[in-house]
Design a protein around this motif. Structure first.
Motif, PDB file in Angstrom:
ATOM      1  N   GLY A   1       0.816  -1.216   0.000  1.00 53.59           N
ATOM      2  CA  GLY A   1       0.000   0.000   0.000  1.00 53.59           C
ATOM      3  C   GLY A   1       0.840   1.252   0.000  1.00 53.59           C
ATOM      4  O   GLY A   1       2.077   1.204  -0.052  1.00 53.59           O
ATOM      5  N   ILE A   2       0.135   2.399   0.015  1.00 53.33           N
ATOM      6  CA  ILE A   2       0.815   3.663   0.314  1.00 53.33           C
ATOM      7  C   ILE A   2      -0.109   4.428   1.253  1.00 53.33           C
ATOM      8  O   ILE A   2      -1.313   4.528   1.006  1.00 53.33           O
ATOM      9  N   SER A   3       0.459   4.877   2.357  1.00 49.70           N
ATOM     10  CA  SER A   3      -0.324   5.566   3.378  1.00 49.70           C
ATOM     11  C   SER A   3       0.130   7.011   3.468  1.00 49.70           C
ATOM     12  O   SER A   3       1.323   7.284   3.582  1.00 49.70           O
ATOM     13  N   ALA A   4      -0.842   7.928   3.418  1.00 55.39           N
ATOM     14  CA  ALA A   4      -0.535   9.346   3.618  1.00 55.39           C
ATOM     15  C   ALA A   4      -0.864   9.695   5.070  1.00 55.39           C
ATOM     16  O   ALA A   4      -1.919   9.329   5.585  1.00 55.39           O
ATOM     17  N   ILE A   5       0.089  10.371   5.707  1.00 54.77           N
ATOM     18  CA  ILE A   5      -0.027  10.687   7.132  1.00 54.77           C
ATOM     19  C   ILE A   5      -0.095  12.190   7.306  1.00 54.77           C
ATOM     20  O   ILE A   5       0.663  12.929   6.677  1.00 54.77           O
ATOM     21  N   THR A   6      -0.996  12.651   8.165  1.00 58.07           N
ATOM     22  CA  THR A   6      -0.994  14.063   8.528  1.00 58.07           C
ATOM     23  C   THR A   6      -1.137  14.162  10.043  1.00 58.07           C
ATOM     24  O   THR A   6      -1.867  13.376  10.650  1.00 58.07           O
ATOM     25  N   VAL A   7      -0.383  15.076  10.654  1.00 57.11           N
ATOM     26  CA  VAL A   7      -0.286  15.046  12.120  1.00 57.11           C
ATOM     27  C   VAL A   7      -0.972  16.234  12.771  1.00 57.11           C
ATOM     28  O   VAL A   7      -0.994  17.337  12.233  1.00 57.11           O
ATOM     29  N   GLY A   8      -1.501  15.984  13.970  1.00 52.87           N
ATOM     30  CA  GLY A   8      -2.149  17.032  14.754  1.00 52.87           C
ATOM     31  C   GLY A   8      -1.134  17.837  15.558  1.00 52.87           C
ATOM     32  O   GLY A   8       0.072  17.540  15.545  1.00 52.87           O
ATOM     33  N   ILE A   9      -1.639  18.832  16.274  1.00 56.31           N
ATOM     34  CA  ILE A   9      -0.735  19.798  16.926  1.00 56.31           C
ATOM     35  C   ILE A   9       0.067  19.233  18.091  1.00 56.31           C
ATOM     36  O   ILE A   9       1.108  19.765  18.429  1.00 56.31           O
ATOM     37  N   TYR A  10      -0.405  18.159  18.721  1.00 49.03           N
ATOM     38  CA  TYR A  10       0.318  17.619  19.878  1.00 49.03           C
ATOM     39  C   TYR A  10       1.298  16.503  19.519  1.00 49.03           C
ATOM     40  O   TYR A  10       1.862  15.860  20.392  1.00 49.03           O
ATOM     41  N   VAL A  11       1.454  16.248  18.213  1.00 51.80           N
ATOM     42  CA  VAL A  11       2.299  15.128  17.784  1.00 51.80           C
ATOM     43  C   VAL A  11       3.769  15.554  17.758  1.00 51.80           C
ATOM     44  O   VAL A  11       4.107  16.580  17.170  1.00 51.80           O
ATOM     45  N   ASN A  12       4.631  14.771  18.415  1.00 48.54           N
ATOM     46  CA  ASN A  12       6.065  15.079  18.379  1.00 48.54           C
ATOM     47  C   ASN A  12       6.798  14.108  17.441  1.00 48.54           C
ATOM     48  O   ASN A  12       6.169  13.241  16.818  1.00 48.54           O
ATOM     49  N   GLU A  13       8.114  14.257  17.362  1.00 46.29           N
ATOM     50  CA  GLU A  13       8.869  13.449  16.391  1.00 46.29           C
ATOM     51  C   GLU A  13       8.823  11.963  16.695  1.00 46.29           C
ATOM     52  O   GLU A  13       8.795  11.146  15.787  1.00 46.29           O
ATOM     53  N   GLN A  14       8.815  11.629  18.004  1.00 48.86           N
ATOM     54  CA  GLN A  14       8.738  10.199  18.358  1.00 48.86           C
ATOM     55  C   GLN A  14       7.400   9.597  17.920  1.00 48.86           C
ATOM     56  O   GLN A  14       7.356   8.476  17.431  1.00 48.86           O
ATOM     57  N   HIS A  15       6.319  10.361  18.129  1.00 45.77           N
ATOM     58  CA  HIS A  15       5.007   9.872  17.683  1.00 45.77           C
ATOM     59  C   HIS A  15       5.025   9.629  16.174  1.00 45.77           C
ATOM     60  O   HIS A  15       4.576   8.588  15.688  1.00 45.77           O
ATOM     61  N   LEU A  16       5.549  10.613  15.445  1.00 48.16           N
ATOM     62  CA  LEU A  16       5.557  10.511  13.982  1.00 48.16           C
ATOM     63  C   LEU A  16       6.392   9.308  13.541  1.00 48.16           C
ATOM     64  O   LEU A  16       5.979   8.529  12.669  1.00 48.16           O
ATOM     65  N   ALA A  17       7.549   9.137  14.185  1.00 48.72           N
ATOM     66  CA  ALA A  17       8.421   8.010  13.824  1.00 48.72           C
ATOM     67  C   ALA A  17       7.714   6.679  14.087  1.00 48.72           C
ATOM     68  O   ALA A  17       7.820   5.736  13.298  1.00 48.72           O
ATOM     69  N   LEU A  18       6.974   6.621  15.187  1.00 49.04           N
ATOM     70  CA  LEU A  18       6.250   5.394  15.522  1.00 49.04           C
ATOM     71  C   LEU A  18       5.171   5.091  14.475  1.00 49.04           C
ATOM     72  O   LEU A  18       5.049   3.960  13.990  1.00 49.04           O
ATOM     73  N   VAL A  19       4.420   6.120  14.081  1.00 49.98           N
ATOM     74  CA  VAL A  19       3.358   5.911  13.087  1.00 49.98           C
ATOM     75  C   VAL A  19       3.975   5.504  11.747  1.00 49.98           C
ATOM     76  O   VAL A  19       3.463   4.614  11.060  1.00 49.98           O
ATOM     77  N   GLN A  20       5.100   6.118  11.405  1.00 43.39           N
ATOM     78  CA  GLN A  20       5.769   5.744  10.152  1.00 43.39           C
ATOM     79  C   GLN A  20       6.217   4.290  10.193  1.00 43.39           C
ATOM     80  O   GLN A  20       6.077   3.553   9.222  1.00 43.39           O
ATOM     81  N   ARG A  21       6.727   3.865  11.341  1.00 44.26           N
ATOM     82  CA  ARG A  21       7.182   2.481  11.475  1.00 44.26           C
ATOM     83  C   ARG A  21       5.995   1.513  11.347  1.00 44.26           C
ATOM     84  O   ARG A  21       6.083   0.489  10.663  1.00 44.26           O
ATOM     85  N   LEU A  22       4.888   1.856  11.996  1.00 48.69           N
ATOM     86  CA  LEU A  22       3.710   0.986  11.923  1.00 48.69           C
ATOM     87  C   LEU A  22       3.208   0.873  10.484  1.00 48.69           C
ATOM     88  O   LEU A  22       2.944  -0.221   9.987  1.00 48.69           O
ATOM     89  N   PHE A  23       3.088   2.005   9.781  1.00 49.38           N
ATOM     90  CA  PHE A  23       2.486   1.963   8.451  1.00 49.38           C
ATOM     91  C   PHE A  23       3.478   1.558   7.359  1.00 49.38           C
ATOM     92  O   PHE A  23       3.064   1.151   6.271  1.00 49.38           O
ATOM     93  N   ASN A  24       4.777   1.642   7.670  1.00 51.16           N
ATOM     94  CA  ASN A  24       5.755   1.081   6.731  1.00 51.16           C
ATOM     95  C   ASN A  24       5.561  -0.425   6.589  1.00 51.16           C
ATOM     96  O   ASN A  24       5.955  -1.014   5.582  1.00 51.16           O
ATOM     97  N   ALA A  25       4.962  -1.041   7.593  1.00 49.15           N
ATOM     98  CA  ALA A  25       4.708  -2.488   7.519  1.00 49.15           C
ATOM     99  C   ALA A  25       3.724  -2.821   6.398  1.00 49.15           C
ATOM    100  O   ALA A  25       3.749  -3.921   5.857  1.00 49.15           O
ATOM    101  N   VAL A  26       2.831  -1.876   6.044  1.00 51.00           N
ATOM    102  CA  VAL A  26       1.855  -2.152   4.981  1.00 51.00           C
ATOM    103  C   VAL A  26       2.204  -1.440   3.678  1.00 51.00           C
ATOM    104  O   VAL A  26       1.389  -1.350   2.770  1.00 51.00           O
TER     105      VAL A  26
END
Ligand SMILES: NC(=O)c1ccc[n+]([C@@H]2O[C@H](COP(=O)([O-])OP(=O)(O)OC[C@H]3O[C@@H](n4cnc5c(N)ncnc54)[C@H](OP(=O)(O)O)[C@@H]3O)[C@@H](O)[C@H]2O)c1
Length: 271
Positions: A131-156
């Motif tokens: 797949g390809i997943s597009a991610i957009t982040v809210g105001i309370y999201v920090n770099e660790q959160h973003l990295a975690l979401v990228q890692r999770l969705f890189n799996a698909v």
């Protein structure tokens, strides 16, 4: 997630949730014990528990309260109901990820006040990890959160980070695109049958041609127009086919398809 104690809770164990679970486990991003899912359907839960050895229960609140990362994977129409139901369990140290089409960050952040919230638009090839997943982040999201979401969705599959203003456009291209490509594939196969090929052979030729062309463009970086020029010899077979496609308006039809899907995504977001 495998090196941390993060617990991933998934609300709604449908098609997309199963694709994500399957890839997270098969790629070793999460251990089965780190994942728990809640679903209204006992049959779905039974399937997910036996197939993936994850935990499952028909209790959204229990899953939400024992997770550090909460993935919302129910149908968008259920969002208001489920968000209200989950509110007592939500803490601001939780990361909330939503794959719900058409539910904007503003609504997610209003429903989960103070939580880091990430909106993700995956697409159907996620089922097979392509797949390809597009991610957009809210105001309370920090770099660790973003990295975690990228890692999770890189799996698909692949992951791109975009401003939310592009979400409807992404929906029109990669969200709806698998259906457009499926039509092209079916039509190429029918063309093969029309000129005398057995359907299974036509289907194999069409699929491998589509896959091979995409792989060629990806691996060489060649521009599609240059590739077309390379395979159209003067007075040859391919230019005859290209002329037929131009007469039928294939390129403008595909451009209009993306535009129509984009407009429909915008309309649905306003309902
Ligand atoms: N499929 C895609 O390609 C795709 C792409 C991008 C985004 N999305 C988004 O992903 C989300 C899920 O899509 P999907 O295709 O996976 O849908 P789905 O297969 O219908 O999954 C939703 C699951 O949630 C369950 N559910 C219903 N009510 C519930 C409740 N009150 N509490 C807990 N679970 C409940 C459903 O059970 P029942 O079936 O028994 O109702 C179903 O198993 C949608 O918001 C969609 O917009 C999907």
């Amino acid at each position: 997630m495998s090196h941390s104690q993060h617990q991933l809770g998934i609300i709604g164990g449908g098609v997309m949730a199963e694709s994500i679970v399957s890839c997270l486990i098969s790629k070793g991003v999460c251990q089965p014990a780190q994942i728990q899912v809640s679903d209204i359907s006992r049959d779905r839960l039974h399937h997910l528990i036996t197939q993936y050895q994850i935990q499952g229960m028909d209790d959204n609140l229990a899953v939400a309260s024992s997770s550090q990362v909460l993935l919302l994977a129910i149908k968008p129409q259920l969002f208001t109901e489920i968000a209200t139901q989950l509110q007592p369990a939500i803490r601001t140290d939780q990361l909330v990820i939503s794959i719900l089409a058409g539910v904007p960050l503003a609504r997610l952040e209003a429903a989960f006040g103070g939580c880091p919230v990430v909106r993700v638009m995956p697409n159907t090839p996620a089922i097979v990890g392509a797949g390809i997943s597009a991610i957009t982040v809210g105001i309370y999201v920090n770099e660790q959160h973003l990295a975690l979401v990228q890692r999770l969705f890189n799996a698909v599959g692949e992951v791109v980070t975009i401003p939310e203003s592009l979400m409807d456009a992404v929906t029109g291209l990669s969200g709806s695109g698998p259906a457009f490509v499926a039509l092209i594939l079916e039509a190429l196969t029918d063309g093969g049958v029309a000129v005398g090929l057995p359907r299974s052979l036509a289907s194999q030729l069409a699929l491998q041609t589509l896959w091979g062309t995409a792989t060629l463009v990806r691996e060489t970086g060649i521009h599609p127009a240059q590739l077309k020029d390379q395979v159209t010899s003067p007075g040859g077979t391919t230019i005859a086919g290209v002329a037929a496609l131009e007469q039928a308006g294939l390129r403008s039809a595909l451009m209009r398809a993306v535009q129509a899907a984009y407009q429909r995504s915008q309309e649905l977001g306003q309902i």
